[in-house]
Design a protein around this motif. Structure first.
Motif, PDB file in Angstrom:
ATOM      1  N   ARG A   1      33.155  33.431 -18.879  1.00  0.00           N
ATOM      2  CA  ARG A   1      33.957  34.823 -17.830  1.00  0.00           C
ATOM      3  C   ARG A   1      33.060  36.476 -18.607  1.00  0.00           C
ATOM      4  NH1 ARG A   1      39.411  37.311 -19.520  1.00  0.00           N
ATOM      5  NH2 ARG A   1      39.088  36.020 -21.487  1.00  0.00           N
ATOM      6  N   ALA A   2      33.756  37.270 -18.112  1.00  0.00           N
ATOM      7  CA  ALA A   2      32.477  38.638 -18.240  1.00  0.00           C
ATOM      8  C   ALA A   2      33.841  39.256 -19.091  1.00  0.00           C
ATOM      9  CB  ALA A   2      32.088  39.129 -16.828  1.00  0.00           C
ATOM     10  N   LEU A   3      33.518  40.005 -20.154  1.00  0.00           N
ATOM     11  CA  LEU A   3      34.682  41.043 -20.479  1.00  0.00           C
ATOM     12  C   LEU A   3      34.670  42.191 -20.056  1.00  0.00           C
ATOM     13  CD1 LEU A   3      35.491  38.740 -23.746  1.00  0.00           C
ATOM     14  CD2 LEU A   3      36.959  39.174 -22.140  1.00  0.00           C
ATOM     15  N   PRO A   4      35.265  43.259 -20.917  1.00  0.00           N
ATOM     16  CA  PRO A   4      35.109  44.740 -20.650  1.00  0.00           C
ATOM     17  C   PRO A   4      33.976  45.087 -21.837  1.00  0.00           C
ATOM     18  CG  PRO A   4      37.430  44.056 -20.410  1.00  0.00           C
ATOM     19  CD  PRO A   4      36.759  43.220 -20.735  1.00  0.00           C
ATOM     20  N   ASP A   5      33.616  45.965 -21.381  1.00  0.00           N
ATOM     21  CA  ASP A   5      32.464  46.496 -22.668  1.00  0.00           C
ATOM     22  C   ASP A   5      31.404  45.636 -22.718  1.00  0.00           C
ATOM     23  OD1 ASP A   5      34.044  48.971 -23.327  1.00  0.00           O
ATOM     24  OD2 ASP A   5      35.160  47.801 -24.919  1.00  0.00           O
ATOM     25  N   ASN A   6      30.119  45.560 -21.151  1.00  0.00           N
ATOM     26  CA  ASN A   6      29.208  44.679 -21.433  1.00  0.00           C
ATOM     27  C   ASN A   6      29.670  43.002 -22.441  1.00  0.00           C
ATOM     28  OD1 ASN A   6      28.538  45.820 -19.860  1.00  0.00           O
ATOM     29  ND2 ASN A   6      27.133  47.486 -20.794  1.00  0.00           N
ATOM     30  N   GLN A   7      30.470  42.505 -22.710  1.00  0.00           N
ATOM     31  CA  GLN A   7      31.042  41.458 -23.588  1.00  0.00           C
ATOM     32  C   GLN A   7      31.239  40.340 -22.815  1.00  0.00           C
ATOM     33  OE1 GLN A   7      33.804  42.353 -26.298  1.00  0.00           O
ATOM     34  NE2 GLN A   7      32.656  44.314 -26.533  1.00  0.00           N
ATOM     35  N   TRP A   8      31.018  39.542 -23.047  1.00  0.00           N
ATOM     36  CA  TRP A   8      31.572  37.580 -22.434  1.00  0.00           C
ATOM     37  C   TRP A   8      32.250  37.355 -23.671  1.00  0.00           C
ATOM     38  CZ3 TRP A   8      29.122  38.075 -17.890  1.00  0.00           C
ATOM     39  CH2 TRP A   8      28.171  38.868 -16.901  1.00  0.00           C
TER      40      TRP A   8
ATOM     41  N   THR B   1      33.103  35.303 -28.261  1.00  0.00           N
ATOM     42  CA  THR B   1      33.348  36.891 -27.621  1.00  0.00           C
ATOM     43  C   THR B   1      32.158  36.769 -27.529  1.00  0.00           C
ATOM     44  OG1 THR B   1      35.465  37.320 -27.370  1.00  0.00           O
ATOM     45  CG2 THR B   1      33.921  38.886 -27.347  1.00  0.00           C
ATOM     46  N   MET B   2      30.440  37.837 -27.488  1.00  0.00           N
ATOM     47  CA  MET B   2      29.584  37.722 -27.531  1.00  0.00           C
ATOM     48  C   MET B   2      29.453  39.254 -26.922  1.00  0.00           C
ATOM     49  SD  MET B   2      27.473  34.385 -27.100  1.00  0.00           S
ATOM     50  CE  MET B   2      27.366  33.074 -27.874  1.00  0.00           C
ATOM     51  N   ASP B   3      28.069  39.863 -26.923  1.00  0.00           N
ATOM     52  CA  ASP B   3      27.738  41.016 -26.737  1.00  0.00           C
ATOM     53  C   ASP B   3      26.542  40.336 -25.936  1.00  0.00           C
ATOM     54  OD1 ASP B   3      25.663  40.865 -28.601  1.00  0.00           O
ATOM     55  OD2 ASP B   3      25.847  42.735 -29.744  1.00  0.00           O
ATOM     56  N   ASN B   4      25.334  41.459 -25.412  1.00  0.00           N
ATOM     57  CA  ASN B   4      24.746  40.595 -24.282  1.00  0.00           C
ATOM     58  C   ASN B   4      23.081  40.459 -24.957  1.00  0.00           C
ATOM     59  OD1 ASN B   4      25.433  41.149 -21.880  1.00  0.00           O
ATOM     60  ND2 ASN B   4      25.034  43.930 -21.646  1.00  0.00           N
ATOM     61  N   GLU B   5      23.629  40.671 -26.160  1.00  0.00           N
ATOM     62  CA  GLU B   5      22.312  39.499 -27.497  1.00  0.00           C
ATOM     63  C   GLU B   5      22.720  39.013 -27.909  1.00  0.00           C
ATOM     64  OE1 GLU B   5      18.762  41.230 -27.871  1.00  0.00           O
ATOM     65  OE2 GLU B   5      20.094  42.552 -25.556  1.00  0.00           O
ATOM     66  N   ALA B   6      23.781  37.907 -27.409  1.00  0.00           N
ATOM     67  CA  ALA B   6      24.697  37.191 -27.939  1.00  0.00           C
ATOM     68  C   ALA B   6      24.768  36.701 -29.544  1.00  0.00           C
ATOM     69  CB  ALA B   6      23.074  35.944 -27.990  1.00  0.00           C
TER      70      ALA B   6
ATOM     71  N   ALA C   1      13.546  33.801  -7.528  1.00  0.00           N
ATOM     72  CA  ALA C   1      14.181  35.574  -7.126  1.00  0.00           C
ATOM     73  C   ALA C   1      15.374  36.022  -8.025  1.00  0.00           C
ATOM     74  CB  ALA C   1      14.574  35.320  -5.354  1.00  0.00           C
ATOM     75  N   VAL C   2      15.756  35.258  -9.272  1.00  0.00           N
ATOM     76  CA  VAL C   2      16.280  35.726  -9.515  1.00  0.00           C
ATOM     77  C   VAL C   2      16.323  36.234 -11.137  1.00  0.00           C
ATOM     78  CG1 VAL C   2      19.300  35.055 -10.496  1.00  0.00           C
ATOM     79  CG2 VAL C   2      17.753  34.150  -8.553  1.00  0.00           C
ATOM     80  N   ARG C   3      17.008  37.612 -11.236  1.00  0.00           N
ATOM     81  CA  ARG C   3      16.753  38.206 -12.526  1.00  0.00           C
ATOM     82  C   ARG C   3      17.929  37.396 -13.521  1.00  0.00           C
ATOM     83  NH1 ARG C   3      16.844  43.113 -12.903  1.00  0.00           N
ATOM     84  NH2 ARG C   3      17.237  43.856 -10.587  1.00  0.00           N
ATOM     85  N   SER C   4      17.502  37.680 -14.615  1.00  0.00           N
ATOM     86  CA  SER C   4      18.367  38.052 -15.556  1.00  0.00           C
ATOM     87  C   SER C   4      19.300  39.009 -15.597  1.00  0.00           C
ATOM     88  CB  SER C   4      18.301  37.231 -17.418  1.00  0.00           C
ATOM     89  OG  SER C   4      17.086  36.531 -17.809  1.00  0.00           O
ATOM     90  N   PRO C   5      21.473  38.054 -16.182  1.00  0.00           N
ATOM     91  CA  PRO C   5      22.048  39.102 -15.370  1.00  0.00           C
ATOM     92  C   PRO C   5      21.884  40.279 -16.820  1.00  0.00           C
ATOM     93  CG  PRO C   5      23.121  37.400 -14.959  1.00  0.00           C
ATOM     94  CD  PRO C   5      21.519  37.492 -15.088  1.00  0.00           C
ATOM     95  N   THR C   6      22.218  41.563 -15.809  1.00  0.00           N
ATOM     96  CA  THR C   6      22.172  42.593 -16.749  1.00  0.00           C
ATOM     97  C   THR C   6      23.516  43.333 -17.017  1.00  0.00           C
ATOM     98  OG1 THR C   6      21.178  44.908 -16.262  1.00  0.00           O
ATOM     99  CG2 THR C   6      19.615  43.200 -17.625  1.00  0.00           C
ATOM    100  N   SER C   7      24.319  44.506 -17.644  1.00  0.00           N
ATOM    101  CA  SER C   7      25.138  45.644 -17.130  1.00  0.00           C
ATOM    102  C   SER C   7      25.292  45.983 -16.393  1.00  0.00           C
ATOM    103  CB  SER C   7      25.527  46.117 -18.117  1.00  0.00           C
ATOM    104  OG  SER C   7      24.302  47.256 -18.358  1.00  0.00           O
ATOM    105  N   SER C   8      24.185  46.096 -15.369  1.00  0.00           N
ATOM    106  CA  SER C   8      24.250  46.799 -13.989  1.00  0.00           C
ATOM    107  C   SER C   8      24.084  46.212 -12.718  1.00  0.00           C
ATOM    108  CB  SER C   8      22.409  47.559 -14.253  1.00  0.00           C
ATOM    109  OG  SER C   8      21.405  47.112 -14.414  1.00  0.00           O
ATOM    110  N   GLU C   9      24.015  45.322 -13.289  1.00  0.00           N
ATOM    111  CA  GLU C   9      23.997  44.065 -11.951  1.00  0.00           C
ATOM    112  C   GLU C   9      25.209  44.156 -11.754  1.00  0.00           C
ATOM    113  OE1 GLU C   9      21.070  40.750 -13.881  1.00  0.00           O
ATOM    114  OE2 GLU C   9      19.436  41.811 -12.706  1.00  0.00           O
ATOM    115  N   PRO C  10      25.640  42.335 -10.207  1.00  0.00           N
ATOM    116  CA  PRO C  10      26.687  42.474  -9.828  1.00  0.00           C
ATOM    117  C   PRO C  10      27.358  41.417 -11.337  1.00  0.00           C
ATOM    118  CG  PRO C  10      25.356  41.770  -7.475  1.00  0.00           C
ATOM    119  CD  PRO C  10      24.302  41.962  -9.560  1.00  0.00           C
ATOM    120  N   GLU C  11      28.618  41.681 -10.875  1.00  0.00           N
ATOM    121  CA  GLU C  11      29.580  41.026 -11.850  1.00  0.00           C
ATOM    122  C   GLU C  11      29.350  39.757 -11.135  1.00  0.00           C
ATOM    123  OE1 GLU C  11      33.098  42.123 -11.471  1.00  0.00           O
ATOM    124  OE2 GLU C  11      32.826  44.713 -12.565  1.00  0.00           O
ATOM    125  N   VAL C  12      30.032  39.331 -12.830  1.00  0.00           N
ATOM    126  CA  VAL C  12      30.075  37.303 -12.607  1.00  0.00           C
ATOM    127  C   VAL C  12      31.140  36.991 -11.262  1.00  0.00           C
ATOM    128  CG1 VAL C  12      31.128  35.460 -13.681  1.00  0.00           C
ATOM    129  CG2 VAL C  12      28.846  36.644 -15.269  1.00  0.00           C
TER     130      VAL C  12
END
Length: 264
Positions: A63-70, A135-140, A171-182
């Motif tokens: 699940r996507a959380l605010p502030d680029n957290q997962w 709960t993780m950030d983009n760097e796990a 055709a797919v890059r790993s998601p980053t904060s600038s890519e479409p939401e989950v």
């Protein structure tokens, strides 16, 4: 190895209650008035298993959380809800210790009414689980963790090969904060964004583990095909896939962090 009649009778009685017992457990509250189980049924959840898998006892959620957290959930089927201490089922399960998987059959620890149904995290049905939720950030990096009883509903049963084709897609890059939401979908690869993100986080967890000194054991695995009489007719070497590591890294994380007590 046939089950004793007392064990089968207990399993059939439990299976007869089926969904009603699950619904009663979901609505039950603790003594403090809180929900007895955390509800994950509206959160993206999948099982990832071999193509020949007969039951599904673990699942992953994201699940996507605010502030680029997962929020990543590692869910294990709650067998203890059905197998109570001192029952015939419990005594038989202790004797068997585990399910034994042979080339062309399985000797289950529990009768099929449980192992293949109520204790199997099937797609599209409510199932009870024990869960480790991180709960993780983009760097796990782990920012928070929770352990307890849950109810889940798997969106999809994937095989390792299906997930591998998705996470390795050029055709797919790993998601980053600038890519479409989950939550976004594509017609040909459903849940692509979520699986790519799980793979990305698992890869970063693996790098941290290796850097901390963990050993990596990589062994070849083989599958045997048999004819109608049970005689081997071919040996197939199973390829080691990234999707195997995806599941293993989250399971290792949950095992490493698992407490002796649970929050509700």
């Amino acid at each position: 190895m046939p089950f004793p009649q007392a064990v089968l009778t207990e399993a059939d009685d439990i299976a007869g209650q089926g969904q009603a017992s699950i619904e009663a457990e979901i609505t039950r509250s603790t003594s403090s008035g809180q929900a007895n189980r955390r509800d994950f049924r509206d959160i993206f959840t999948v099982t990832i298993d071999p193509v020949r898998a007969r039951d599904f006892d673990d699942a992953l959620s994201l699940r996507a959380l605010p502030d680029n957290q997962w929020e990543v959930g590692v869910h294990i089927a709650d067998v203890s809800f059905y197998v109570r201490p001192g029952t015939a089922l419990d005594r038989e399960a202790q004797k068997r210790a585990t399910s034994i998987y042979l080339i062309d059959r399985v000797l289950p620890m529990l009768p099929h009414a449980l192992s293949d149904d109520l204790c199997s995290l099937k797609q599209g049905v409510d199932r009870l689980a024990f869960s480790a939720v991180f709960t993780m950030d983009n760097e796990a990096n782990i920012l928070n963790q929770w352990f307890g009883r849950t109810v889940i509903n798997s969106n999809r049963r994937f095989t390792y090969e299906e997930v591998e084709n998705i996470v390795k897609s050029d055709a797919v890059r790993s998601p980053t904060s600038s890519e479409p939401e989950v939550g976004l979908r594509s017609a040909d690869n459903q849940f692509r964004t979520e699986l790519i993100k799980l793979k990305d986080l698992a890869h970063k967890l693996d790098k941290k583990k290796i850097k901390a000194g963990a050993l990596a054991f990589e062994e070849d695995e083989y599958h045997y095909e048999v004819d109608a009489d049970g005689k081997p007719i071919s040996i197939i070497k199973a390829e080691r896939l990234e999707s195997h590591k995806l599941v293993e890294d989250f399971m290792l994380l949950a095992t490493n962090k698992w407490p002796n007590t649970f929050q509700n």
